[in-house]
Design an enzyme around this catalytic site. Structure first.
Site, PDB file in Angstrom:
ATOM      1  N   GLU A  42       0.772  -1.228  -0.240  1.00 29.08           N
ATOM      2  CA  GLU A  42      -0.440  -0.468  -0.148  1.00 29.08           C
ATOM      3  C   GLU A  42       0.783   1.167  -0.021  1.00 29.08           C
ATOM      4  OE1 GLU A  42      -3.151  -0.221  -0.130  1.00 29.08           O
ATOM      5  OE2 GLU A  42      -3.548  -2.557   0.294  1.00 29.08           O
ATOM      6  N   CYS A 104      -7.281  -1.416   8.620  1.00 32.32           N
ATOM      7  CA  CYS A 104      -5.988  -1.247   8.260  1.00 32.32           C
ATOM      8  C   CYS A 104      -5.742   0.460   7.701  1.00 32.32           C
ATOM      9  CB  CYS A 104      -5.725  -1.991   6.867  1.00 32.32           C
ATOM     10  SG  CYS A 104      -6.521  -3.912   7.828  1.00 32.32           S
ATOM     11  N   HIS A 123      -0.768  -5.590   2.731  1.00 31.93           N
ATOM     12  CA  HIS A 123      -2.125  -6.950   3.242  1.00 31.93           C
ATOM     13  C   HIS A 123      -1.171  -7.491   2.831  1.00 31.93           C
ATOM     14  CE1 HIS A 123      -4.883  -2.998   3.182  1.00 31.93           C
ATOM     15  NE2 HIS A 123      -5.714  -4.458   4.305  1.00 31.93           N
TER      16      HIS A 123
END
Length: 156
Positions: A42, A104, A123
């Protein structure tokens, strides 16, 4: 450290990590329950859009992580370069700019805010016969070592 699936408590623990430990980099790892043998790197955390209830039935005021914060914060780790230059046999690695507007993403944004961009979020898929804890641990170690190399390049 395992963070609770509770917006405010997770944010408080992230603040404590940054203020007491003062790390060079904080790497967060979250479960992407729908992912099958995919690791997702991410790039940024988003500030708004947190409408889903947490484990205690709450969501942030105004659906926002930091009331005075920017819309998004980018990691100082260039996940796209990391994604292009790393491979782990037996699992796909992908690049993402949307961590999903739940705990998250909320935690990631808070960590990017408190750490001035020196945070990363990965993730991971659920454990399975093909993605064992040992395998996933080694894959994460490879990825995190590459992140630390980027941190070293920044400091030079």
């Amino acid at each position: 450290m395992q963070l609770p699936v509770v917006y405010q408590k997770a944010k408080e623990q992230v603040f404590t990590i940054w203020t007491t430990l003062q790390p060079l980099l904080t790497v967060h790892v979250g479960l992407a329950s729908s992912a099958k043998a995919i690791i997702i790197l991410e790039q940024c955390g988003k500030n708004k859009g947190y409408q889903d209830m947490d484990a205690c039935g709450f969501h942030p005021e105004g659906g926002c992580c930091m009331l005075d914060g920017p819309e998004k914060i980018e990691s100082t780790i260039n996940m796209k370069i990391l994604w292009k230059n790393i491979s782990v046999e037996g699992i796909d690695i992908i690049f993402s700019r949307d961590a999903g507007r739940y705990i998250c993403d909320y935690t990631y944004y808070a960590s990017l805010h408190y750490g001035k961009g020196r945070a990363a979020f990965i993730h991971v898929p659920p454990l399975s016969k093909s993605v064992t804890a040992d395998f996933l641990g080694k894959a994460l170690q490879t990825i995190i070592l590459e992140m630390l190399k980027q941190c070293g390049e920044e400091r030079e």
